[in-house]
Design a protein around this motif. Structure first.
Motif, PDB file in Angstrom:
ATOM      1  N   LYS A   1      -0.335 -12.060   1.516  1.00 12.09           N
ATOM      2  CA  LYS A   1      -1.166 -10.924   1.933  1.00 12.09           C
ATOM      3  C   LYS A   1      -2.527 -10.947   1.251  1.00 12.09           C
ATOM      4  O   LYS A   1      -3.449 -10.276   1.674  1.00 12.09           O
ATOM      5  CB  LYS A   1      -0.481  -9.618   1.538  1.00 12.09           C
ATOM      6  CG  LYS A   1       0.839  -9.325   2.189  1.00 12.09           C
ATOM      7  CD  LYS A   1       1.212  -7.900   1.771  1.00 12.09           C
ATOM      8  CE  LYS A   1       2.559  -7.483   2.221  1.00 12.09           C
ATOM      9  NZ  LYS A   1       2.767  -6.038   1.997  1.00 12.09           N
TER      10      LYS A   1
ATOM     11  N   CYS B   1       6.573   6.605  -4.037  1.00 19.87           N
ATOM     12  CA  CYS B   1       7.852   6.449  -3.328  1.00 19.87           C
ATOM     13  C   CYS B   1       7.820   5.157  -2.526  1.00 19.87           C
ATOM     14  O   CYS B   1       6.815   4.856  -1.881  1.00 19.87           O
ATOM     15  CB  CYS B   1       8.068   7.626  -2.383  1.00 19.87           C
ATOM     16  SG  CYS B   1       7.991   9.209  -3.227  1.00 19.87           S
TER      17      CYS B   1
ATOM     18  N   SER C   1      11.099  -2.064   2.033  1.00 22.93           N
ATOM     19  CA  SER C   1       9.969  -2.846   1.517  1.00 22.93           C
ATOM     20  C   SER C   1      10.447  -4.191   0.976  1.00 22.93           C
ATOM     21  O   SER C   1      11.350  -4.258   0.144  1.00 22.93           O
ATOM     22  CB  SER C   1       9.251  -2.077   0.401  1.00 22.93           C
ATOM     23  OG  SER C   1       8.297  -2.931  -0.218  1.00 22.93           O
ATOM     24  N   THR C   2       9.786  -5.264   1.437  1.00 26.46           N
ATOM     25  CA  THR C   2      10.126  -6.595   0.916  1.00 26.46           C
ATOM     26  C   THR C   2       9.240  -6.949  -0.278  1.00 26.46           C
ATOM     27  O   THR C   2       9.592  -7.810  -1.080  1.00 26.46           O
ATOM     28  CB  THR C   2       9.948  -7.681   2.000  1.00 26.46           C
ATOM     29  OG1 THR C   2       8.601  -7.629   2.479  1.00 26.46           O
ATOM     30  CG2 THR C   2      10.908  -7.466   3.160  1.00 26.46           C
ATOM     31  N   SER C   3       8.103  -6.262  -0.404  1.00 26.38           N
ATOM     32  CA  SER C   3       7.188  -6.570  -1.507  1.00 26.38           C
ATOM     33  C   SER C   3       7.572  -5.851  -2.799  1.00 26.38           C
ATOM     34  O   SER C   3       7.348  -6.381  -3.892  1.00 26.38           O
ATOM     35  CB  SER C   3       5.753  -6.195  -1.135  1.00 26.38           C
ATOM     36  OG  SER C   3       5.315  -7.003  -0.071  1.00 26.38           O
TER      37      SER C   3
ATOM     38  N   ALA D   1       9.900   2.718   0.296  1.00 29.26           N
ATOM     39  CA  ALA D   1      10.955   2.624   1.321  1.00 29.26           C
ATOM     40  C   ALA D   1      11.943   1.522   0.947  1.00 29.26           C
ATOM     41  O   ALA D   1      11.542   0.477   0.411  1.00 29.26           O
ATOM     42  CB  ALA D   1      10.325   2.312   2.676  1.00 29.26           C
TER      43      ALA D   1
ATOM     44  N   ALA E   1      -0.838  -3.664   3.640  1.00 26.50           N
ATOM     45  CA  ALA E   1       0.238  -2.879   4.268  1.00 26.50           C
ATOM     46  C   ALA E   1       0.980  -3.715   5.313  1.00 26.50           C
ATOM     47  O   ALA E   1       2.020  -3.298   5.809  1.00 26.50           O
ATOM     48  CB  ALA E   1      -0.329  -1.618   4.919  1.00 26.50           C
TER      49      ALA E   1
ATOM     50  N   SER F   1       1.963   7.732  -1.323  1.00 23.55           N
ATOM     51  CA  SER F   1       2.843   8.729  -1.951  1.00 23.55           C
ATOM     52  C   SER F   1       2.649   8.726  -3.463  1.00 23.55           C
ATOM     53  O   SER F   1       3.601   8.933  -4.207  1.00 23.55           O
ATOM     54  CB  SER F   1       4.292   8.390  -1.606  1.00 23.55           C
ATOM     55  OG  SER F   1       4.571   7.044  -1.957  1.00 23.55           O
TER      56      SER F   1
ATOM     57  N   VAL G   1       0.856  -1.193   0.000  1.00 24.11           N
ATOM     58  CA  VAL G   1       0.000   0.000   0.000  1.00 24.11           C
ATOM     59  C   VAL G   1       0.886   1.236   0.000  1.00 24.11           C
ATOM     60  O   VAL G   1       1.872   1.291   0.737  1.00 24.11           O
ATOM     61  CB  VAL G   1      -0.906  -0.037   1.245  1.00 24.11           C
ATOM     62  CG1 VAL G   1      -1.530   1.307   1.539  1.00 24.11           C
ATOM     63  CG2 VAL G   1      -1.978  -1.089   1.059  1.00 24.11           C
TER      64      VAL G   1
HETATM   65  C1  LIG Z   1      -1.824   4.359   4.441  1.00 25.06           C
HETATM   66  C2  LIG Z   1      -0.452   3.787   4.181  1.00 25.06           C
HETATM   67  C3  LIG Z   1       0.382   4.403   3.287  1.00 25.06           C
HETATM   68  C4  LIG Z   1       1.651   3.879   3.011  1.00 25.06           C
HETATM   69  N1  LIG Z   1       2.445   4.515   2.102  1.00 25.06           N
HETATM   70  C5  LIG Z   1       3.644   4.006   1.813  1.00 25.06           C
HETATM   71  C6  LIG Z   1       4.463   4.632   0.825  1.00 25.06           C
HETATM   72  O1  LIG Z   1       4.097   5.652   0.231  1.00 25.06           O
HETATM   73  N2  LIG Z   1       5.663   4.062   0.552  1.00 25.06           N
HETATM   74  C7  LIG Z   1       6.099   2.926   1.203  1.00 25.06           C
HETATM   75  O2  LIG Z   1       7.206   2.458   0.909  1.00 25.06           O
HETATM   76  N3  LIG Z   1       5.340   2.300   2.138  1.00 25.06           N
HETATM   77  C8  LIG Z   1       4.132   2.809   2.443  1.00 25.06           C
HETATM   78  N4  LIG Z   1       3.349   2.194   3.371  1.00 25.06           N
HETATM   79  C9  LIG Z   1       3.850   0.941   3.990  1.00 25.06           C
HETATM   80  C10 LIG Z   1       3.683  -0.264   3.051  1.00 25.06           C
HETATM   81  O3  LIG Z   1       2.343  -0.440   2.653  1.00 25.06           O
HETATM   82  C11 LIG Z   1       4.080  -1.612   3.690  1.00 25.06           C
HETATM   83  O4  LIG Z   1       3.674  -1.629   5.000  1.00 25.06           O
HETATM   84  C12 LIG Z   1       5.535  -1.844   3.601  1.00 25.06           C
HETATM   85  O5  LIG Z   1       5.896  -1.899   2.248  1.00 25.06           O
HETATM   86  C13 LIG Z   1       5.959  -3.152   4.304  1.00 25.06           C
HETATM   87  O6  LIG Z   1       5.470  -4.271   3.636  1.00 25.06           O
HETATM   88  P1  LIG Z   1       6.393  -5.113   2.669  1.00 25.06           P
HETATM   89  O7  LIG Z   1       7.621  -5.515   3.437  1.00 25.06           O
HETATM   90  O8  LIG Z   1       5.519  -6.281   2.290  1.00 25.06           O
HETATM   91  O9  LIG Z   1       6.764  -4.252   1.487  1.00 25.06           O
HETATM   92  C14 LIG Z   1       2.091   2.707   3.664  1.00 25.06           C
HETATM   93  C15 LIG Z   1       1.241   2.075   4.585  1.00 25.06           C
HETATM   94  C16 LIG Z   1      -0.020   2.596   4.850  1.00 25.06           C
HETATM   95  C17 LIG Z   1      -0.927   1.893   5.815  1.00 25.06           C
END
Ligand SMILES: Cc1cc2nc3c(=O)[nH]c(=O)nc-3n(C[C@H](O)[C@H](O)[C@H](O)COP(=O)(O)O)c2cc1C
Length: 171
Positions: free
Chosen positions: A103, A63, A68-70, A65, A97, A49, A46
């Protein structure tokens, strides 16, 4: 402490007030999704940005991070979908998220032409590929080219403001 010093301290950039002040800017919520490798579970995350960038050529951005693993899984699929979530999809947002092996368990979706999940009940979807990636601090800015897009359910968007989900109200 002088007035100037006090104001400087008040206005200083800390992780806390960065999140707090930036969180006053309301956004929509999108889920970036891709087909899984070799018939495996789909990948998705999710992001709020998200923004439209250019009409010609059609480009959007978001954007991601570095943690992020996904995203690496989505990226390696080549094509992916940006799903604009509707106001009744808060639980789906919370689920995508989060973290975990699948997921998408319990998340209803239909495949876009590229195979990426189009989440049922979303209010629009945009099929994209990565056009450019720009390192930006602890995130990368992903510029994506739009290949296909369509509206979904004719509903209101899920919004995110000051760390909470909400709904849009027209004035
Ligand atoms: C409302 C909301 C907005 C988010 N926006 C971002 C974002 O813009 N960029 C980002 O990298 N993660 C964002 N996140 C976090 C990711 O959705 C996610 O939690 C993160 O990628 C970790 O999961 P992963 O390891 O499966 O990638 C957001 C989460 C929420 C709940």
């Amino acid at each position: 402490m002088s007035t100037v010093e006090a104001v400087t301290e008040l206005n200083s950039v800390t992780p806390g007030n960065f999140r707090s002040i930036l969180g006053r800017f309301v956004t929509g919520v999108v889920a970036v999704t891709a087909a899984g490798e070799e018939g495996g579970a789909p990948a998705g995350l999710v992001v709020n940005s998200f923004a439209s960038v250019s009409l010609s050529p059609p480009l959007v951005l978001f954007c991601v991070a570095h943690t992020s693993t996904s995203w690496p899984r989505v990226r390696s699929a080549g094509r992916f979908c940006v799903n604009i979530l509707g106001e009744d999809q808060r639980e789906i947002s919370t689920r995508l998220a989060g973290s975990g092996p699948d997921k998408f368990e319990g998340v209803p979706w239909t495949a876009a032409p590229c195979g990426a999940p189009v989440i049922d009940g979303g209010i629009g979807w945009i099929e994209c590929s990565v056009e450019a990636e720009h390192p930006a601090g602890d995130h990368d800015v992903i510029v994506a080219r739009v290949h296909r897009l369509d509206s979904g359910k004719d509903g209101c968007p899920l919004v995110f403001h000051r760390g909470l989900y909400g709904r849009y109200v027209a004035l």
